[in-house]
Design an enzyme around this catalytic site. Structure first.
Site, PDB file in Angstrom:
ATOM      1  N   GLU A 274       4.616  10.707  -2.156  1.00  0.00           N
ATOM      2  CA  GLU A 274       5.111  10.752  -3.155  1.00  0.00           C
ATOM      3  C   GLU A 274       4.659  11.557  -4.334  1.00  0.00           C
ATOM      4  O   GLU A 274       3.804  11.191  -4.806  1.00  0.00           O
ATOM      5  CB  GLU A 274       5.419   9.012  -3.524  1.00  0.00           C
ATOM      6  CG  GLU A 274       6.167   8.473  -2.546  1.00  0.00           C
ATOM      7  CD  GLU A 274       6.019   7.355  -2.622  1.00  0.00           C
ATOM      8  OE1 GLU A 274       6.827   6.900  -3.371  1.00  0.00           O
ATOM      9  OE2 GLU A 274       5.372   6.003  -2.158  1.00  0.00           O
ATOM     10  N   ARG A 489      -5.564   2.504   8.836  1.00  0.00           N
ATOM     11  CA  ARG A 489      -5.812   3.718   7.163  1.00  0.00           C
ATOM     12  C   ARG A 489      -7.703   3.450   6.806  1.00  0.00           C
ATOM     13  O   ARG A 489      -7.816   2.708   7.622  1.00  0.00           O
ATOM     14  CB  ARG A 489      -5.480   2.685   5.676  1.00  0.00           C
ATOM     15  CG  ARG A 489      -4.122   2.816   5.237  1.00  0.00           C
ATOM     16  CD  ARG A 489      -3.645   2.154   4.118  1.00  0.00           C
ATOM     17  NE  ARG A 489      -4.600   2.236   2.707  1.00  0.00           N
ATOM     18  CZ  ARG A 489      -3.630   2.085   2.072  1.00  0.00           C
ATOM     19  NH1 ARG A 489      -2.655   1.833   2.328  1.00  0.00           N
ATOM     20  NH2 ARG A 489      -4.746   2.452   1.409  1.00  0.00           N
ATOM     21  N   LYS A 499      -2.275   3.322  -7.179  1.00  0.00           N
ATOM     22  CA  LYS A 499      -1.934   4.684  -8.332  1.00  0.00           C
ATOM     23  C   LYS A 499      -1.512   3.284  -9.249  1.00  0.00           C
ATOM     24  O   LYS A 499      -2.318   4.354 -10.612  1.00  0.00           O
ATOM     25  CB  LYS A 499      -0.810   5.251  -7.931  1.00  0.00           C
ATOM     26  CG  LYS A 499      -0.657   6.264  -7.416  1.00  0.00           C
ATOM     27  CD  LYS A 499       0.648   6.603  -6.286  1.00  0.00           C
ATOM     28  CE  LYS A 499       0.569   7.755  -5.398  1.00  0.00           C
ATOM     29  NZ  LYS A 499       1.803   7.648  -4.558  1.00  0.00           N
TER      30      LYS A 499
END
Length: 774
Positions: A274, A489, A499
């Site tokens: 993104e 992950r 973020k």
């Protein structure tokens, strides 16, 4: 009024005890923390009377308040800090651990003081003696293995014997005595130890043992070896139907046949970030996995921006993402965007409604949150009505949140009827005002994979709950269906990568921006001087695992050292200069040739001036009891061919040593000195920034570990700036991000803040891992 008073008191604290302005601002935002800190300051001032709280005590008070769970012990610990019975972070940590496990009513004060080293003083002489005994104990093995010996053993024994000694002093003493005992590293010492060859007869057994509990043993394997399809047991292109959970319809084989005709059986992957933030260390694994898997199998990988939320997307993120992918060494086959397909995605949504698989819903956003949402009363709405409403939605005839398009399916985690389209009256970065409705991830992702003929849709484990919806939507629209594969992950301790949280750190001024070298964004790691090769090597070491992996930062730093040791040319720099005048130098100015890589002098060298005035590190001189330069003990100057001896020690009005007068002799004409030190002459003045971990605790986001939240866990010593460091002229023409090893100091990289008048260097990593680190 009370808030204003607290505000004033904390600003006074900022001035009185050296609390930084930023730290004071940050503390004020946490009401409970600021109130407790205010009490601690008042108690400290009550104990000291007219005397002021020094910076060391102030820092300890602040750290104590941020970590103390039982505020009933506040006055008890405050007294120990301001009366200088607890004077270090090590003692404070021991004190906090002790009171955590001892109720107030059962606590023995003498036992407490013994547990946290109250009154224990460790002198440099004691450190010297203990280290000498330890080296004597291991001398035979040290002589046999030399610098291949595990120096951590020496440090571990020294720290055990000298529990309350300053860790850096212990480390310096160990390094110095090892150097004195073994002498400087030879070329043989610097060679990498060859790996033992595995016997051919045992190869089959090794391969059998490489999978344990479903995880591959990746030790010693390159990333490309790990990413070859056979090793991962991935399906071959066109054999999607052979994978577990894949849904086969009456048209599946025809769709796969057409897919193979269009791709020629080529492996195709994609990296779909993104564009609403900067990539971080976790993305490095995703980049290596997606691009590396395609490369290892002679395939192609797309960089596809998932740009379906115009509210959070900015041009700088698009640019930075592509830049970081290329910095890691990968070139996308093609750069695409979800927005490239907005019209096709809309047409497919119309088709989905026509097939009876989607409907227009008026439930509000708050009603759709969570998993146990009530069924929509509009689920069985007639197709014609949903088509009409969807068209009106497209034309901007509803308010944001008034209506959504939902898909008739239940996801693996039980979430019912996920949203496919929502309204956002925000201009899009690429399409402007053309659209006011935007597709969601759950709708867009699998369809873009299908459109681009992706063979392997690789994603992290948390998307496993979307696998059934991925297959469902492609099949509901009778489209080619790729296969989604999940992997674990990559997480690191002592950092945050969210973020939202990084934006909070930037907005509060704790860090300068997304590329602040204390962060673990990829731009920050590049700015700090981490080579891209080291990050890729780290990802290979972590391995292509299914399980989530949490790693310590020192493991990444180890990969950095391995690369920089071979690639960063040597230079000499002094961080805390002490002026030295050589009174008998034969000529006032000479030149000294310094190898860029001492282990391989064929890789080049540079020349530095050598004159009567040189500068050495302040820490390389003591007035007595030391293994380096003292009035009674000479030292050698690295590369210069001279040994210097102190003749006169010059002090300022406060009694601090400010200059030495020495004589020099050729190293060929005198006894070999016990140590060699680095130096600079006619140097460049530069700024040096030294970085430590940004957070005090391993898991700053864990409420059990940091109850007051991650912003309360900032390490006050995470950045130390040295304005007047000195460096030799060999770095004068360095470009931004050029890397050097400053001999005996560490690895450094040139920062973008550098100007032609003043260079700025970031310390990338120390020369060796510091066992004294938390």
């Amino acid at each position: 009024m009370h808030a204003m008073k607290t505000h004033t008191n904390l600003w006074l604290a900022h001035n009185k005890i050296g609390l930084s302005e930023q730290k004071a601002k940050e503390t004020l935002k946490n009401e409970a923390l600021s109130s407790t800190f205010k009490k601690a300051i008042e108690q400290a001032q009550g104990l000291l009377g007219s005397a002021s709280i020094d910076k060391t005590a102030g820092t300890l008070l602040y750290n104590m308040v941020t970590r103390l769970k039982d505020y009933n012990r506040l006055s008890f610990l405050t007294k120990y800090i301001v009366t200088r019975k607890i004077t270090s972070e090590l003692q404070l940590s021991a004190a906090l651990d002790f009171i955590k496990s001892h109720p107030q009513e059962n606590m023995d004060r003498l036992e407490f003081e013994a547990a946290c080293g109250v009154g224990v003083m460790v002198t440099p002489e004691q450190i010297e003696d203990v280290v000498e005994l330890i080296i004597r104990k291991h001398k035979d093995q040290l002589l046999a293995e030399r610098y291949r010996f595990n120096m951590g053993i020496l440090m571990g024994e020294a720290r055990t014997a000298l529990k309350w000694a300053d860790g850096k002093m212990v480390k310096n003493e160990v390094d110095m005595q090892v150097l004195h005992f073994l002498g400087p590293k030879t070329e043989a010492d610097l060679e990498k130890k060859p790996k033992a060859a595995k016997p051919k007869a045992a190869e089959k057994d090794v391969k059998i043992e490489q999978v344990v509990n479903g995880e591959a043993n990746t030790e010693g394997k390159s990333l490309m070896e790990q990413l070859r399809g056979e090793a991962l047991k991935f399906h071959k292109p066109g054999e999607n139907y052979k994978t577990e959970g894949y849904v086969v319809t009456s048209n599946t084989m025809n769709l796969l046949k057409k897919h193979l005709e269009e791709t020629g059986g080529q492996v195709r992957s994609r990296f779909p970030p993104e564009p609403n933030g900067i990539l971080h260390i976790g993305h490095a694994k995703a980049i290596n996995f997606n691009f590396g898997f395609a490369k290892a199998n002679n395939g192609i990988c797309f960089l596809r921006y998932d740009d379906t939320n115009p509210e959070k997307e900015e041009e700088k993120y698009f640019t930075a993402i592509k830049e970081m992918v290329e910095w890691l060494g990968y070139k996308p086959f093609s750069v695409t965007h979800a927005s490239d397909h907005f019209q096709l995605l809309y047409d497919l949504a119309v088709d989905l409604i026509c097939r009876g698989h989607a409907y227009m819903c008026h439930q509000r956003g708050e009603e759709l949150k969570g998993h146990n949402i009530p069924p929509s009363p509009w689920r069985e709405r007639p197709v014609e009505e949903s088509l009409l409403l969807f068209d009106r939605m497209r034309k901007g005839m509803f308010a944001e949140g008034e209506v959504t398009l939902r898909m008739k399916m239940v996801m693996e985690d039980g979430k019912m009827d996920p949203v496919a389209y929502r309204i956002k009256y925000t201009p899009h970065h690429r399409t402007g005002d053309t659209w006011c409705i935007y597709p969601t991830y759950d709708y867009t992702h699998c369809l873009c994979d299908s459109i681009e003929n992706i063979t392997h849709s690789l994603c992290t484990k948390e998307f496993q709950s979307r696998r059934s919806s991925y297959f469902w939507l492609c099949n509901a629209l009778d489209l080619y269906c790729p296969v989604q594969w999940e992997y674990g992950r990559l997480n690191l301790t002592y950092t945050v990568v969210s973020k939202r949280k990084i934006i909070k750190l930037v907005e509060t001024g704790i860090v300068r921006d997304w590329d602040d070298p204390r962060l673990f964004t990829l731009t920050a790691l590049r700015r700090r001087g981490f080579p891209s090769q080291a990050i890729n090597n780290f990802c290979a070491r972590v391995g292509v695992t299914v399980a989530q992996t949490t790693m310590e930062p020192h493991l990444l730093e180890s990969c950095v050292r391995e690369v920089l040791n071979d690639t960063a040319p040597r230079a000499m720099a002094i961080l805390e200069p002490l002026k030295v005048t050589i009174t008998n130098l034969p000529t006032n100015a000479q030149e000294v040739r310094v190898p860029d890589f001492p282990a391989n002098e064929a890789k080049g060298s540079h020349v530095v001036p050598f004159s009567k005035t040189i500068f050495i590190e302040q820490s390389d001189f003591r007035e007595k009891g030391y293994k380096r330069l003292t009035p009674d003990q000479p030292v050698g100057l690295r590369h210069a061919g001279y040994v210097i001896s102190v003749q006169r020690v010059i002090k300022d009005g406060c009694g601090k040593v400010c200059e030495l007068e020495v004589t020099c002799a050729s190293s060929d004409s005198v006894e070999k000195p016990k140590a060699f030190i680095h130096w600079v002459s006619d140097p460049l003045r530069c700024e040096v920034r030294l970085y430590e971990r940004l957070f005090l605790h391993k898991n700053p986001e864990d409420p059990a570990e940091v109850p007051a939240g991650f912003l309360s866990d900032i390490n006050p010593n995470s950045l130390t700036g040295i304005e007047c460091a000195l460096v030799d002229h060999s770095v004068g023409k360095a470009k931004v991000f050029d890397k050097f090893q400053f001999e005996r100091v560490g690895y450094f990289s040139l920062d973008p803040d550098s100007t032609s008048e003043k260079l700025v260097f970031n310390r990338t990593v120390t020369l060796k891992e510091d066992p004294g680190k938390m």
